[in-house]
Write an enzyme that holds these catalytic residues in place. Structure first.
Site, PDB file in Angstrom:
ATOM      1  N   ARG A  95     -86.626 -51.982 -47.521  1.00 11.08           N
ATOM      2  CA  ARG A  95     -87.971 -51.540 -47.163  1.00 11.08           C
ATOM      3  C   ARG A  95     -88.825 -51.616 -48.424  1.00 11.08           C
ATOM      4  O   ARG A  95     -88.520 -50.978 -49.429  1.00 11.08           O
ATOM      5  CB  ARG A  95     -87.923 -50.106 -46.627  1.00 11.08           C
ATOM      6  CG  ARG A  95     -89.298 -49.579 -46.326  1.00 11.08           C
ATOM      7  CD  ARG A  95     -89.328 -48.170 -45.713  1.00 11.08           C
ATOM      8  NE  ARG A  95     -90.724 -47.757 -45.763  1.00 11.08           N
ATOM      9  CZ  ARG A  95     -91.171 -46.661 -46.342  1.00 11.08           C
ATOM     10  NH1 ARG A  95     -90.350 -45.773 -46.856  1.00 11.08           N
ATOM     11  NH2 ARG A  95     -92.470 -46.413 -46.393  1.00 11.08           N
ATOM     12  N   HIS A 140     -98.797 -48.295 -48.742  1.00  7.19           N
ATOM     13  CA  HIS A 140     -98.092 -47.197 -49.416  1.00  7.19           C
ATOM     14  C   HIS A 140     -98.992 -46.734 -50.575  1.00  7.19           C
ATOM     15  O   HIS A 140     -98.658 -46.862 -51.747  1.00  7.19           O
ATOM     16  CB  HIS A 140     -96.721 -47.669 -49.896  1.00  7.19           C
ATOM     17  CG  HIS A 140     -95.741 -46.560 -50.165  1.00  7.19           C
ATOM     18  ND1 HIS A 140     -94.505 -46.460 -49.556  1.00  7.19           N
ATOM     19  CD2 HIS A 140     -95.801 -45.483 -51.001  1.00  7.19           C
ATOM     20  CE1 HIS A 140     -93.852 -45.393 -49.999  1.00  7.19           C
ATOM     21  NE2 HIS A 140     -94.619 -44.781 -50.879  1.00  7.19           N
ATOM     22  N   GLU A 186     -96.653 -42.060 -45.053  1.00  5.64           N
ATOM     23  CA  GLU A 186     -97.002 -40.672 -45.364  1.00  5.64           C
ATOM     24  C   GLU A 186     -98.505 -40.416 -45.504  1.00  5.64           C
ATOM     25  O   GLU A 186     -98.980 -40.040 -46.578  1.00  5.64           O
ATOM     26  CB  GLU A 186     -96.300 -40.226 -46.653  1.00  5.64           C
ATOM     27  CG  GLU A 186     -94.797 -40.288 -46.554  1.00  5.64           C
ATOM     28  CD  GLU A 186     -94.094 -39.670 -47.775  1.00  5.64           C
ATOM     29  OE1 GLU A 186     -94.794 -39.195 -48.691  1.00  5.64           O
ATOM     30  OE2 GLU A 186     -92.867 -39.653 -47.796  1.00  5.64           O
ATOM     31  N   ASN A 317     -89.654 -39.750 -43.364  1.00  3.41           N
ATOM     32  CA  ASN A 317     -89.306 -39.585 -44.773  1.00  3.41           C
ATOM     33  C   ASN A 317     -88.982 -38.115 -44.979  1.00  3.41           C
ATOM     34  O   ASN A 317     -89.827 -37.243 -44.761  1.00  3.41           O
ATOM     35  CB  ASN A 317     -90.470 -39.973 -45.678  1.00  3.41           C
ATOM     36  CG  ASN A 317     -90.802 -41.456 -45.603  1.00  3.41           C
ATOM     37  OD1 ASN A 317     -90.109 -42.219 -44.927  1.00  3.41           O
ATOM     38  ND2 ASN A 317     -91.844 -41.865 -46.288  1.00  3.41           N
ATOM     39  N   TYR A 319     -86.898 -35.168 -47.441  1.00  2.00           N
ATOM     40  CA  TYR A 319     -86.213 -34.863 -48.701  1.00  2.00           C
ATOM     41  C   TYR A 319     -85.707 -33.439 -48.775  1.00  2.00           C
ATOM     42  O   TYR A 319     -84.679 -33.162 -49.372  1.00  2.00           O
ATOM     43  CB  TYR A 319     -87.161 -35.081 -49.894  1.00  2.00           C
ATOM     44  CG  TYR A 319     -87.499 -36.531 -50.132  1.00  2.00           C
ATOM     45  CD1 TYR A 319     -88.561 -37.142 -49.460  1.00  2.00           C
ATOM     46  CD2 TYR A 319     -86.754 -37.291 -51.020  1.00  2.00           C
ATOM     47  CE1 TYR A 319     -88.864 -38.480 -49.673  1.00  2.00           C
ATOM     48  CE2 TYR A 319     -87.051 -38.631 -51.237  1.00  2.00           C
ATOM     49  CZ  TYR A 319     -88.108 -39.221 -50.556  1.00  2.00           C
ATOM     50  OH  TYR A 319     -88.393 -40.547 -50.764  1.00  2.00           O
ATOM     51  N   GLU A 390     -86.972 -42.808 -45.598  1.00  2.81           N
ATOM     52  CA  GLU A 390     -86.760 -42.375 -46.984  1.00  2.81           C
ATOM     53  C   GLU A 390     -85.926 -41.113 -46.972  1.00  2.81           C
ATOM     54  O   GLU A 390     -86.162 -40.200 -46.163  1.00  2.81           O
ATOM     55  CB  GLU A 390     -88.070 -42.039 -47.714  1.00  2.81           C
ATOM     56  CG  GLU A 390     -88.916 -43.225 -48.068  1.00  2.81           C
ATOM     57  CD  GLU A 390     -90.183 -42.831 -48.841  1.00  2.81           C
ATOM     58  OE1 GLU A 390     -90.221 -41.748 -49.475  1.00  2.81           O
ATOM     59  OE2 GLU A 390     -91.141 -43.622 -48.795  1.00  2.81           O
TER      60      GLU A 390
HETATM   61  C1  GBH Z   1     -92.240 -39.922 -50.967  1.00  2.43           C
HETATM   62  O1  GBH Z   1     -93.118 -38.859 -50.963  1.00  2.43           O
HETATM   63  C2  GBH Z   1     -92.987 -41.208 -51.237  1.00  2.43           C
HETATM   64  O2  GBH Z   1     -93.157 -41.981 -50.069  1.00  2.43           O
HETATM   65  C3  GBH Z   1     -92.384 -42.025 -52.317  1.00  2.43           C
HETATM   66  O3  GBH Z   1     -93.297 -43.006 -52.729  1.00  2.43           O
HETATM   67  C4  GBH Z   1     -91.945 -41.128 -53.442  1.00  2.43           C
HETATM   68  O4  GBH Z   1     -91.499 -41.844 -54.554  1.00  2.43           O
HETATM   69  C5  GBH Z   1     -90.827 -40.254 -52.916  1.00  2.43           C
HETATM   70  O5  GBH Z   1     -91.227 -39.567 -51.786  1.00  2.43           O
HETATM   71  C6  GBH Z   1     -90.302 -39.216 -53.895  1.00  2.43           C
HETATM   72  O6  GBH Z   1     -91.269 -38.242 -54.153  1.00  2.43           O
HETATM   73  O7  GBH Z   1     -96.137 -31.476 -56.468  1.00  2.43           O
HETATM   74  O8  GBH Z   1     -97.441 -32.688 -58.017  1.00  2.43           O
HETATM   75  O9  GBH Z   1     -95.198 -32.861 -58.202  1.00  2.43           O
HETATM   76  C7  GBH Z   1     -92.514 -37.627 -50.634  1.00  2.43           C
HETATM   77  C8  GBH Z   1     -93.461 -36.529 -50.910  1.00  2.43           C
HETATM   78  C9  GBH Z   1     -94.852 -36.479 -52.822  1.00  2.43           C
HETATM   79  C10 GBH Z   1     -93.120 -34.876 -52.470  1.00  2.43           C
HETATM   80  C11 GBH Z   1     -95.000 -36.001 -54.244  1.00  2.43           C
HETATM   81  C12 GBH Z   1     -93.287 -34.413 -53.883  1.00  2.43           C
HETATM   82  C13 GBH Z   1     -94.681 -34.132 -55.721  1.00  2.43           C
HETATM   83  C14 GBH Z   1     -96.108 -33.984 -56.172  1.00  2.43           C
HETATM   84  N1  GBH Z   1     -93.518 -36.243 -52.323  1.00  2.43           N
HETATM   85  N2  GBH Z   1     -94.619 -34.604 -54.334  1.00  2.43           N
HETATM   86  S1  GBH Z   1     -96.241 -32.670 -57.267  1.00  2.43           S
END
Ligand code: GBH
Length: 492
Positions: A95, A140, A186, A317, A319, A390
């Site tokens: 992807r 993206h 997202e 996605n 996490y 993701e």
């Molecule tokens: C995904 O976002 C994205 O699609 C991907 O590009 C990214 O690399 C991956 O996850 C890992 O983060 O609070 O200021 O530190 C998931 C959502 C967006 C959650 C950024 C954590 C941190 C911003 N993520 N966020 S901050």
């Protein structure tokens, strides 16, 4: 918070044996994921136009380590090597996203940049040569800068037209070989961080209470316009599918009190319902309409028609998870949570947390959360096809670590084992999950957090010519995927 949640999450723990490929149907697809700005580099090559992320990352103070994606991990020049690695690990899908400003440097859709087309043709052909399916995300987060500067980007409804022209150009040029499309990745993260908090490009926070919902509205309409164009004009001829990528943390109610239970439900409506209810039920969730009133834009009948059935699948996605409590105070400290009247709780009483800590401050390891999220989608939206597009974790920070220590990423191996086992469990629960993509193939540019956050299965040595070194987690996948015939046929 001085109390403990009433519920014990461990009730969701499953089996003691390790998950295997055989826990999944033979045609279940396993892949790895990335995105253009995070990996490509070559920011000024191939006649690429600037994107909002170029401008944002080059503005002092926006990226924690002062870095940017000018070079990133140089996939633009090393795509063959990276595809070789994917193939060695046994992945059957990759992807990646297309950089809009490589196709239309100023975003306007008047003249296609042939060099951009050639680059993605090369990537797609190299993947297919190795039997790896290209999964292409059209957006993206890297909006052509000119579209932002000249007309306000996602705040202007005209953007829908430009996105559709760009999408159609991609279907026309790549759709003979690309069978799996995602319109937008997202939308929530891009609008909340980009137009409310201001920590993502375009870095706006001037009108958080309206811009956020307007930008999201236009992303939804852009999705609907491009996806229905694909479905009506290309799908039959090209034989592919198109989806939307949504991020969702699991929201576990902090207690059994009705106000916490409804806060958790509200939180899910503000994450997933925001984008899925208009598609499945014709409008934003009722709770959003009630809390936001006139701040929430409205759909015309025409919009509603386009939105309905504008999806072949949902890309999830996922996490991490949070306990959610009712709160009008917003200890999270910003507009977005204040409006929802929720508090997100990851840690309490000093030593208790919803899960183990990943290498990022925001990521707690809660494997059962992915199963609950998948089951929630199945139950709320009539069991649509879902791909986990993701899932992954950053390494623990090891400042003076040696290469061999960085490569032995036990935390990530366990994360994948446990999350993938819960995906298998969700399938046994009856959800229609059809694929899984690890984030990410390589360490890369982690947006505002720069290069210090490493999500890769493959280590990139930033001090040594960006050389690639598979981590233990990469080899874990290789073993896990052994004998995987992917979509081509039966398992051994
Ligand atoms: C995904 O976002 C994205 O699609 C991907 O590009 C990214 O690399 C991956 O996850 C890992 O983060 O609070 O200021 O530190 C998931 C959502 C967006 C959650 C950024 C954590 C941190 C911003 N993520 N966020 S901050």
């Amino acid at each position: 918070m001085a109390k403990k949640p009433a519920k014990n999450a461990n009730e969701w723990a499953i089996s003691d044996r390790e998950v295997t490929r055989k826990d999944f149907p033979p045609d279940f697809i396993f892949g790895a994921a990335s995105s253009a700005y995070q990996v490509e580099g070559a920011a000024k090559e191939g006649n690429r136009g600037a994107s909002i992320w170029d401008a944002f990352s080059h503005t002092e103070g926006n990226i924690v380590d002062g870095s940017n994606g000018d070079i990133a991990v140089d996939q633009y020049h090393r795509y063959k090597e990276d595809i070789e690695l994917l193939s060695m690990l046994g992945f059957k899908a990759y992807r990646f996203s297309i950089s809009w400003s490589r196709i239309f440097p100023d975003g306007l859709g008047t003249k296609v940049n042939d060099e951009g087309i050639t680059y993605y043709n090369n990537v797609i052909d190299a993947l297919l040569e190795k039997g790896i399916q290209p999964w292409v995300t059209l957006y993206h987060w890297d909006l052509p800068l000119h579209l932002h500067e000249s007309m306000g980007g996602w705040l202007n409804k005209e953007i829908v037209k430009y996105f559709t022209i760009y999408a159609e150009t991609c279907f026309e040029n790549f759709g003979d070989r690309v069978k799996n499309w995602m319109t937008i990745n997202e939308p929530l993260q891009s609008v909340v961080n980009g137009y409310c908090i201001g920590i993502f490009a375009p870095g706006r926070s001037e009108n958080p209470s309206t811009d956020t919902y307007l930008a999201a509205h236009h992303q939804l309409l852009a999705h609907a316009s491009a996806a229905s164009l694909y479905i009506t004009k290309y799908k039959e001829k090209q034989g592919g599918q198109i989806g939307l990528g949504l991020d969702c943390e699991w929201a576990e109610a902090w207690s059994d009190k009705p106000e916490d239970v409804s806060a958790a439900a509200r939180r899910l409506d503000f994450q997933l319902g925001w984008f899925l209810d208009p598609i499945y039920y014709g409008d934003y969730p009722e709770v959003m309409r009630k809390k936001l009133g006139a701040r929430l834009p409205q759909f015309s009948e025409e919009d509603k028609n386009l939105l309905r059935n504008s999806l072949d699948y949902i890309g999830l996605n996922h996490y991490t998870s949070r306990y959610i409590a009712h709160s009008t105070e917003s200890p999270d400290g910003h507009e977005f949570y204040q409006t929802q009247e929720v508090e997100r709780i990851a840690e309490w009483e000093g030593d208790q947390a919803i899960g183990g800590k990943g290498g990022s401050f925001w990521l707690y390891i809660v494997p059962w959360g992915i199963r609950k999220t998948l089951n929630y989608i199945a139950q709320k939206y009539n069991n649509p096809p879902v791909y986990v597009t993701e899932n992954g974790v950053a390494d623990e920070e090891k400042r003076s670590a040696q290469l061999h220590e960085m490569l032995d990423d036990k935390l990530r191996v366990n994360y994948f084992k446990d999350y993938i086992a819960q995906v298998a469990q969700a399938i046994r629960d009856g959800t229609d999950v059809r694929g899984y993509f690890a984030w990410s193939l390589l360490d890369n540019f982690e947006w505002c957090l720069g290069y210090a956050q490493r999500f890769g299965l493959i280590f990139v040595d930033y001090d040594n010519q960006l050389s690639r070194h598979p981590k233990s987690s990469a080899y874990w996948f290789m073993n896990f995927l052994k004998g995987d015939k992917g979509n081509n046929g039966k398992e051994e």
